[in-house]
Design a protein around this motif. Structure first.
Motif, PDB file in Angstrom:
ATOM      1  N   GLN A 141       0.916  -1.240  -0.138  1.00  0.00           N
ATOM      2  CA  GLN A 141       0.018   0.051   0.174  1.00  0.00           C
ATOM      3  C   GLN A 141       0.968   1.402   0.129  1.00  0.00           C
ATOM      4  O   GLN A 141       1.024   1.833   0.971  1.00  0.00           O
ATOM      5  CB  GLN A 141      -1.003  -0.170   1.262  1.00  0.00           C
ATOM      6  N   HIS A 142       1.403   1.431  -1.177  1.00  0.00           N
ATOM      7  CA  HIS A 142       2.505   2.599  -1.202  1.00  0.00           C
ATOM      8  C   HIS A 142       1.857   4.015  -0.940  1.00  0.00           C
ATOM      9  O   HIS A 142       2.510   4.726  -0.231  1.00  0.00           O
ATOM     10  CB  HIS A 142       3.005   2.568  -2.663  1.00  0.00           C
ATOM     11  N   GLU A 143       0.885   4.274  -1.683  1.00  0.00           N
ATOM     12  CA  GLU A 143       0.191   5.663  -1.283  1.00  0.00           C
ATOM     13  C   GLU A 143      -0.084   5.828   0.158  1.00  0.00           C
ATOM     14  O   GLU A 143      -0.048   6.875   0.681  1.00  0.00           O
ATOM     15  CB  GLU A 143      -1.118   5.774  -2.038  1.00  0.00           C
ATOM     16  N   PHE A 144      -0.900   4.607   0.882  1.00  0.00           N
ATOM     17  CA  PHE A 144      -1.348   4.796   2.116  1.00  0.00           C
ATOM     18  C   PHE A 144       0.017   4.967   3.061  1.00  0.00           C
ATOM     19  O   PHE A 144       0.080   5.882   3.823  1.00  0.00           O
ATOM     20  CB  PHE A 144      -1.911   3.779   2.616  1.00  0.00           C
ATOM     21  N   MET A 145       1.152   4.098   2.944  1.00  0.00           N
ATOM     22  CA  MET A 145       2.397   4.515   3.517  1.00  0.00           C
ATOM     23  C   MET A 145       2.999   5.644   3.511  1.00  0.00           C
ATOM     24  O   MET A 145       3.626   6.318   4.284  1.00  0.00           O
ATOM     25  CB  MET A 145       3.295   3.038   3.046  1.00  0.00           C
ATOM     26  N   HIS A 146       2.750   6.253   2.330  1.00  0.00           N
ATOM     27  CA  HIS A 146       3.519   7.344   1.950  1.00  0.00           C
ATOM     28  C   HIS A 146       3.011   8.499   2.782  1.00  0.00           C
ATOM     29  O   HIS A 146       3.431   9.524   3.519  1.00  0.00           O
ATOM     30  CB  HIS A 146       3.359   7.879   0.289  1.00  0.00           C
ATOM     31  N   THR A 147       1.382   8.665   2.732  1.00  0.00           N
ATOM     32  CA  THR A 147       0.932   9.603   3.617  1.00  0.00           C
ATOM     33  C   THR A 147       1.018   9.378   4.959  1.00  0.00           C
ATOM     34  O   THR A 147       1.282  10.457   5.674  1.00  0.00           O
ATOM     35  CB  THR A 147      -0.822   9.384   3.160  1.00  0.00           C
ATOM     36  N   ALA A 148       1.121   8.338   5.539  1.00  0.00           N
ATOM     37  CA  ALA A 148       1.087   7.911   6.988  1.00  0.00           C
ATOM     38  C   ALA A 148       2.484   8.374   7.187  1.00  0.00           C
ATOM     39  O   ALA A 148       2.822   8.735   8.280  1.00  0.00           O
ATOM     40  CB  ALA A 148       1.100   6.218   7.015  1.00  0.00           C
ATOM     41  N   GLY A 149       3.606   8.340   6.481  1.00  0.00           N
ATOM     42  CA  GLY A 149       4.964   8.810   6.942  1.00  0.00           C
ATOM     43  C   GLY A 149       4.941  10.117   6.697  1.00  0.00           C
ATOM     44  O   GLY A 149       5.800  10.809   7.615  1.00  0.00           O
ATOM     45  N   GLU A 150       4.312  11.007   6.026  1.00  0.00           N
ATOM     46  CA  GLU A 150       4.183  12.355   5.955  1.00  0.00           C
ATOM     47  C   GLU A 150       3.524  12.754   7.290  1.00  0.00           C
ATOM     48  O   GLU A 150       4.207  13.848   8.092  1.00  0.00           O
ATOM     49  CB  GLU A 150       3.183  13.013   5.003  1.00  0.00           C
ATOM     50  N   ILE A 151       2.418  12.276   7.702  1.00  0.00           N
ATOM     51  CA  ILE A 151       1.753  12.374   9.201  1.00  0.00           C
ATOM     52  C   ILE A 151       2.998  12.314  10.230  1.00  0.00           C
ATOM     53  O   ILE A 151       2.994  12.943  11.085  1.00  0.00           O
ATOM     54  CB  ILE A 151       0.564  11.728   9.272  1.00  0.00           C
ATOM     55  N   GLU A 152       3.506  11.284  10.144  1.00  0.00           N
ATOM     56  CA  GLU A 152       4.424  10.739  11.345  1.00  0.00           C
ATOM     57  C   GLU A 152       5.635  11.872  11.318  1.00  0.00           C
ATOM     58  O   GLU A 152       5.927  12.437  12.250  1.00  0.00           O
ATOM     59  CB  GLU A 152       5.059   9.668  10.951  1.00  0.00           C
ATOM     60  N   LYS A 153       5.963  12.283  10.058  1.00  0.00           N
ATOM     61  CA  LYS A 153       7.201  13.216  10.151  1.00  0.00           C
ATOM     62  C   LYS A 153       6.811  14.584  10.729  1.00  0.00           C
ATOM     63  O   LYS A 153       7.309  15.023  11.648  1.00  0.00           O
ATOM     64  CB  LYS A 153       7.729  13.637   8.674  1.00  0.00           C
ATOM     65  N   VAL A 154       5.318  14.979  10.260  1.00  0.00           N
ATOM     66  CA  VAL A 154       5.136  16.339  10.768  1.00  0.00           C
ATOM     67  C   VAL A 154       4.705  16.346  12.279  1.00  0.00           C
ATOM     68  O   VAL A 154       5.294  17.117  13.013  1.00  0.00           O
ATOM     69  CB  VAL A 154       3.636  16.737  10.094  1.00  0.00           C
ATOM     70  N   MET A 155       4.142  15.120  12.862  1.00  0.00           N
ATOM     71  CA  MET A 155       3.729  14.958  14.176  1.00  0.00           C
ATOM     72  C   MET A 155       5.015  15.013  15.157  1.00  0.00           C
ATOM     73  O   MET A 155       5.093  15.543  16.311  1.00  0.00           O
ATOM     74  CB  MET A 155       2.810  13.820  14.530  1.00  0.00           C
ATOM     75  N   HIS A 156       6.085  14.392  14.733  1.00  0.00           N
ATOM     76  CA  HIS A 156       7.363  14.515  15.370  1.00  0.00           C
ATOM     77  C   HIS A 156       7.741  15.867  15.603  1.00  0.00           C
ATOM     78  O   HIS A 156       8.363  16.097  16.561  1.00  0.00           O
ATOM     79  CB  HIS A 156       8.422  13.677  14.475  1.00  0.00           C
ATOM     80  N   HIS A 157       7.588  16.721  14.573  1.00  0.00           N
ATOM     81  CA  HIS A 157       8.174  18.218  14.708  1.00  0.00           C
ATOM     82  C   HIS A 157       7.149  19.010  15.520  1.00  0.00           C
ATOM     83  O   HIS A 157       7.499  20.268  15.748  1.00  0.00           O
ATOM     84  CB  HIS A 157       8.137  18.688  13.063  1.00  0.00           C
TER      85      HIS A 157
END
Length: 482
Positions: free
Chosen positions: A310-326
């Motif tokens: 699920q590449h699109e799903f994982m890409h979006t989840a990665g974006e959220i993860e990166k932003v929430m870390h910051h």
């Protein structure tokens, strides 16, 4: 809004986004083993966030140290702590013993935590409101000056005069841990008052260590330290929000200060002051952005496909993860990273290394009449409450300030007595002040005895005079402890 789809079950609207009915009921963690690990993590967090437990661990380490120091393992432990360690950075070589590594390097991490708490209070806590913070801060001044005066009076003209700062320090972690044992007999306002007082006490102790307990300064190393501070300033001004850059410069700063003659632990405080206290995320736009991204997650999710596909799903989840870390400021990220190691590893190790009080063959009568012992003990047990209570009473009497809502004079007296708990910082100052083993022994005996006396008398006094504190209709601001 609800709509029918041929390939997905009926969805409902939550926070403006369509959510599947089964997703609402299902737990976010699907794997049973992961659920068990998450539950264990929550239990560990509950333990490690308990100030009473962390204080008890430090006290236990000190008790074990005293037992070891008076047993057959003393010589082996003593030689181990004296073993040399080498620190090499390029062409620069430093050498220090294991005990010095604990007192100079590991305690710099403790001072980093203290500095983080100071900056927190100055940014969003009690210290950002000068009028509100004035009463406990000035009370802290009284709790520093009076013990020092008592110590100087009892050591005037003697060799022990260099230890005048020993009784002035309050161990915030130890004191608040003991106070937490009293539960709701201590008003929330009293805990905030004591936290602010102890933080101000730490500031004064840091200044004293910097001014009076360093060695002859080395100008080249001082200039190198100043250069590190300039780099930290530039990182802060350029809004660099990655902690590792600050950590790397902080390590170099510590090395420079270690060779400069200024006590190296102060590098921790200086590093904390440059850590950004802001988030690099526009928080006002975060919620709409998350709503959009959660919609994308829902649209991209295919329950029949393995997660790796699920590449699109994982890409979006990665974006959220990166932003929430910051979202979390570097200051708070650093605090979360070092809080548990400091309270459950560094402070117990420090207590074990520095509470090695060997009493075998020692004339305890002579130790307790030593001016260093008398000055340290009387300064902590008598000077602290006299200074704290006296200054508080004076400021209230002249109507400069009022006692915080929910705090009475019995609580003020209890705070004054518990101010005599000076374990960590006092032992550190004693090690800086004296090289004579007899004087070090006298100081440590006084510090340990004084801390026990202050804890017992303070708890008994509050239990006898206090009553269960009513809930404050206007709770005081959150105060974080070091």
């Amino acid at each position: 809004m609800a709509q029918n789809q041929t390939d997905k079950p009926t969805a409902t609207t939550v926070a403006g986004q369509e959510v599947r009915p089964d997703a609402q009921a299902a737990p976010i963690i699907a794997e049973p083993q992961a659920l068990k690990r998450a539950e264990k993590h929550r239990r560990r967090q509950k333990i490690t966030s308990n100030g009473t437990i962390s204080a008890a661990v430090m006290v236990l380490a000190a008790v074990i140290a005293i037992i070891v120091a008076n047993g057959p393992a003393y010589e082996a432990v003593h030689h181990f702590l004296a073993e040399p360690l080498g620190i090499v950075i390029g062409p620069f070589v430093g050498q220090l013993s294991i005990e010095m590594f604990v007192n100079d390097f590991l305690m710099a991490i403790f001072f980093l935590l203290v500095g983080i708490e100071l900056k927190f209070e100055m940014t969003v806590g009690e210290l950002r409101k000068p009028r509100q913070a004035a009463l406990p801060m000035l009370a802290a001044v009284g709790g520093v000056v009076v013990p020092a005066v008592i110590y100087i009076a009892l050591n005037h003209g003697g060799n022990g005069i260099h230890g005048w700062a020993i009784p002035m320090a309050t161990d915030i972690a130890f004191a608040l841990g003991v106070m937490s044992l009293l539960g709701d007999r201590v008003a929330p306002a009293t805990k905030v008052f004591f936290s602010t007082l102890a933080i101000a006490d730490d500031i004064l102790a840091i200044i004293v260590i910097a001014l009076f307990y360093g060695h002859a300064p080395s100008v080249p190393w001082l200039l190198a330290s100043a250069g590190c501070l300039v780099v930290l300033f530039v990182l802060n001004r350029r809004q660099v929000y990655t902690c590792r850059h600050y950590v790397v410069v902080g390590l170099v700063l510590w090395f420079c200060m270690f060779n400069s003659g200024i006590h190296a632990t102060l590098a921790g405080v200086l590093l904390a002051l440059f850590l950004p206290a802001k988030s690099d995320i526009n928080l006002g736009r975060l919620t709409p952005w998350l709503k959009r991204k959660s919609g994308q997650l829902y649209e991209n999710y295919d329950e029949d496909m393995a997660v790796l596909g699920q590449h699109e799903f994982m890409h979006t989840a990665g974006e959220i993860e990166k932003v929430m870390h910051h979202v979390t400021p570097p200051l708070e990220r650093m605090e979360k990273a070092i809080n548990v190691p400091v309270n459950f590893l560094i402070l117990p190790i420090f207590a074990f290394c520095n509470a090695q009080v060997r009493l075998v063959g020692v004339d305890l009568g002579a130790v307790f009449v030593d001016p260093v012992t008398l000055g340290s003990l009387c300064g902590a047990v008598l000077g602290k409450p006299i200074g704290i209570i006296g200054v508080t009473a004076l400021l209230v009497a002249i109507k400069f300030a009022k006692l915080p809502r929910g705090m009475d004079w019995h609580q003020v007296v209890g705070v004054g007595i518990m101010g005599g708990l000076g374990f960590t910082m006092s032992i550190l100052i004693a090690g800086l002040a004296f090289t004579d083993p007899t004087e070090v022994l006298a100081a440590k005996v006084a510090i340990l005895s004084g801390s026990v006396i202050a804890a017992v008398i303070g708890c008994v006094y509050i239990l006898l005079t206090g009553r269960k504190a009513p809930k404050d209709p206007k709770p005081a601001a959150h105060a974080k402890a070091a």
